[in-house]
Motif scaffolding. Structure first.
Motif, short mmCIF file in Angstrom:
data_model
loop_
_atom_site.label_atom_id
_atom_site.label_comp_id
_atom_site.label_asym_id
_atom_site.label_seq_id
_atom_site.Cartn_x
_atom_site.Cartn_y
_atom_site.Cartn_z
N LYS A 278 14.48 -5.80 -2.09
CA LYS A 278 13.12 -4.94 -1.96
C LYS A 278 11.71 -5.63 -1.88
N TYR B 158 9.34 5.45 2.37
CA TYR B 158 8.26 4.41 2.23
C TYR B 158 8.34 3.78 3.57
N GLU B 159 9.26 3.70 4.16
CA GLU B 159 9.50 2.96 5.53
C GLU B 159 8.61 3.75 6.50
N ASP B 160 8.73 5.28 6.47
CA ASP B 160 8.08 6.05 7.46
C ASP B 160 6.57 5.83 7.31
N GLN C 246 4.95 3.41 5.91
CA GLN C 246 4.71 1.84 6.20
C GLN C 246 4.26 1.90 8.03
N GLU C 247 5.11 2.70 8.70
CA GLU C 247 4.97 2.43 10.04
C GLU C 247 3.47 3.29 10.26
N LYS D 75 5.42 -3.23 -0.07
CA LYS D 75 4.66 -3.09 1.16
C LYS D 75 3.40 -2.09 0.65
#
Length: 707
Positions: A436, A375-377, A379-380, A439
């Motif tokens: 958590k 998810y973080e990737d 989101q970037e 986003k």
């Protein structure tokens, strides 16, 4: 108990028997007094009073003025399930009966939480029915888990389940080598008449209190989830190969050349879903929602299928996952892992710029995932910090936001999950807490999964000509909230100086969304959102479609997570039957499955909550004496709960420990009030607290008010 009360209770019991022995006979108060040989004037008045009480309880009918007869329609005993409280009382849940029957601790007749019992009604008031348990029909379990307290000549087992309000007596010769303070599984052997504690014997030692494995085992055991799979299930799963059957590949739509990727938590191992993206010549976008094809490997009636149904779902504890399917399937054969060809069940949509479905297709496919995003990737990429699949991710994010906006306008609730998880060191000790936050990347996946679930439900459930819903389907249903719960929520938010009136159900979601949007950046946001969730009905699986209130969908099901939910596996089978024009009548089978998996889901949620409470206690174990700013998150007659702002852990301040006054809980105003100073504690108050104790056995954190 006073002598008068004892006498009245005895006379009432005798009067009941008179009418039960001669159900067709009518009696006056004078005739009943004569049968009971009551001559005293005041006692005769008491007889008339009792007859009128029994009439108000519907036990008697007044045949004509002054004449009483047994009510033919009065049912005095019921079969139900015990739902115990931690204080020893119980509520008997009766199928197809409105309202539970309350049983006081002295009337539980040695029944435990979950037992099937016969209950007899003893008193009926307007809003409360009271009874006593007359017999235990079926014990829910004969095995129990707890911690040993070994004495010189005997031992006691203190149960982990606080809904069973008794300790078990174990003779020393029945310990089987277990030692003091060890956590064990024991079997109840007998409960002799006149003895306070049941007798038991140790079956197995599982570890020490506070040990992660022992505590998680205890939580799962109590909620009837098994950690190990039966050998027959393991053997079946090991026969499932990772290589695809090439003959089966020929029968499927081959999508391996389509750009496909997954977006999941960074530590995920079971990949249920993948997305594909393609721009069409007409300017529309084709989005494929590809779901792991568990039904290819788990056939109805097999050992794996029976075990998956029994479990109902995977259970996600803080430090481990108890999967619904063996690892060979959940993490390997079925999982849509990157750079591997996989079988999928796909829902493919042609979407215009507004996210409207122009065409759709459902069927079996073979896919190849090209990228694996955390998810973080993703989101970037959305935030412009990465260029990996930038065009595709941004296009899908735009569509997801359009679909979400329309969903909100249609009345969906804008409630985001408020998950708090622990960070563990190599020894399994919690050394940090992470909240958590959902986003855009999370919401992108969420909207496409919701789209697939909704469209599958429409395809399966909507009868031709819009004549209603097909009951040969499993729906994910969410009922409208009750006005009573909403009024409680209204009283709750008044403590924060917010006002909200609920005149009708239709505008509830828009009002709550407006409030949550308004307070998004305030300290009370989490607390109010949590209470808003509690004021809603619980979602369940049903064959009778009532729609999904929270999502504002008339048709909704679960299709997108068959690795971890049995409902989705059944829906895959139903969908394939329809695609192949197989007309099957399941009778009551789908209804039975729906009830069972709804029950299993509730037990999984309870297991997850207990796991979180244990690790909260463990995290704070070495922090006794430390002080934290916190928010009052709950109020009760025994004290108040405070959620610490820094670590999101919750503890309790007992009402007796509050300083400088004698405090009481006012149920009408939902406040704790000082009798002398009239100092008031409300939900949401900001306070400073000290951690003064941690009870690992009760998974409880004790706090003291500093300021």
């Amino acid at each position: 108990m006073s002598r008068k009360k004892i006498k009245k209770k005895g006379i009432q019991s005798a009067i009941r028997k008179i009418f039960e022995n001669k159900p067709d006979q009518k009696y006056t108060a004078k005739e009943i007094s004569a049968i009971l040989q009551i001559t005293d004037k005041n006692m005769r008045k008491l007889v008339l009073s009792i007859l009128n009480d029994l009439k108000s309880e519907n036990f008697l009918n007044e045949f004509q003025r002054g004449y009483f007869i047994l009510n033919d329609n009065f049912q005095n005993s019921f079969i139900g399930t015990v739902d115990s409280t931690s204080r020893g009382a119980a509520y008997i849940v009766i199928p197809d009966r409105d309202g539970d029957i309350y049983v006081a601790p002295e009337n539980t007749n040695k029944a435990f939480h979950g037992d099937e019992v016969e209950v007899e009604i003893t008193r009926q008031r307007k809003n409360k029915t009271e009874g006593r348990i007359v017999r235990i029909i079926n014990r829910k379990s004969s095995q129990f888990i707890g911690t040993l307290d070994v004495r010189n000549k005997f031992a006691f087992l203190i149960l982990d389940n606080n809904k069973i309000n008794v300790d078990f007596y174990i003779p020393l010769e029945k310990l089987k080598g277990a030692k003091n303070n060890e956590k064990v599984i024991a079997r109840m052997t007998s409960w002799p008449k006149g003895v306070d504690s049941p007798y038991a014997e140790v079956l197995e030692v599982i570890g020490s209190p506070g040990d992660n494995d022992a505590e998680m085992y205890s939580i799962l055991f109590k909620n009837e989830f098994e950690i190990e799979f039966p050998q027959e299930v393991i053997q079946e799963s090991e026969n499932v190969g990772i290589e695809l059957d090439q003959e089966e590949v020929k029968n499927r739509r081959d999508l391996r050349d389509k750009l496909t990727f997954t977006i999941d938590p960074f530590d995920a191992k079971d990949f249920d879903d993948a997305l594909s993206y393609e721009e069409l010549e007409n300017g529309n976008i084709e989005v494929g929602v590809h779901i792991a094809d568990v039904s290819q490997y788990v056939e109805p009636g097999t050992a794996m299928d029976k075990e998956a149904l029994k479990r109902g779902n995977s259970v996600y504890l803080e430090d481990r996952v108890i999967p619904m399917l063996p690892e060979q399937l959940s993490n390997f054969a079925c999982s849509l892992r990157p750079n591997e060809d996989k079988f999928a069940f796909s829902a493919i949509f042609e979407l215009d710029d507004n996210g409207k479905v122009q065409k759709e297709w459902f069927g079996k496919t073979v896919i190849h995932s090209d990228y694996r995003f955390a998810y973080e990737d993703a989101q970037e990429v959305i935030e412009g910090k990465s260029d990996t699949l930038k065009k595709e991710i941004l296009a899908m994010d735009k569509i997801a936001k359009t679909i979400r906006k329309e969903r909100m306008e249609n009345g969906a609730l804008s409630i985001e999950s408020e998950e708090v998880s622990f960070v563990f060191d190599d020894e399994g000790m919690p050394n940090g807490v992470v909240k958590k936050v959902s986003k855009d990347a999370n919401k992108l996946i969420e909207e496409f999964m919701l789209l697939a679930n909704k469209r599958v439900a429409l395809f399966l459930g909507k009868l031709p000509g819009d004549k209603g819903s097909n009951d040969q389907c499993i729906y994910r249903c969410h009922d409208k909230p009750s006005i009573d719960k909403l009024n409680t929520f209204s009283v709750f938010i008044e403590k924060f100086d917010y006002e909200m009136e609920f005149e009708n159900i239709d505008n509830v979601s828009k009002k709550i969304n407006g409030l949550l949007n308004k307070i998004k950046d305030t300290p009370e946001y989490d607390l109010i959102q949590s209470m808003a969730i509690r004021s809603m009905a619980k979602a369940t699986y049903q064959t009778n479609n009532i729609g999904h209130y929270g999502l504002a969908f008339k048709y909704y099901t679960h299709f997108t997570s068959p690795i971890r939910r049995y409902a989705d596996l059944v829906v895959h089978r139903l969908l394939m039957d329809k695609l192949e024009n197989k007309q099957k009548n399941y009778g009551n089978k789908l209804n039975e499955i729906s009830e069972h998996i709804s029950k299993q889901e509730r037990k999984a949620i309870e297991s997850e909550r207990e796991s979180n409470k244990f690790f909260q206690a463990k995290y704070l174990q070495d922090k006794v004496g430390e002080e934290y700013e916190g928010t009052v998150s709950g109020l009760a007659d025994f004290g108040m709960f405070v959620r610490m702002n820094e670590n999101h852990c919750e503890g309790m301040i007992t009402i007796n420990s509050l300083p400088n006054d004698n405090y009481y809980f006012d149920n009408d105003s939902f406040q704790i009030i000082g009798r002398r100073t009239e100092e008031v504690f409300n939900f949401g108050d900001q306070v400073k607290v000290k951690v003064v104790g941690v009870d690992m056995l009760k998974k409880q954190v004790d706090l003291e008010l500093v300021q």
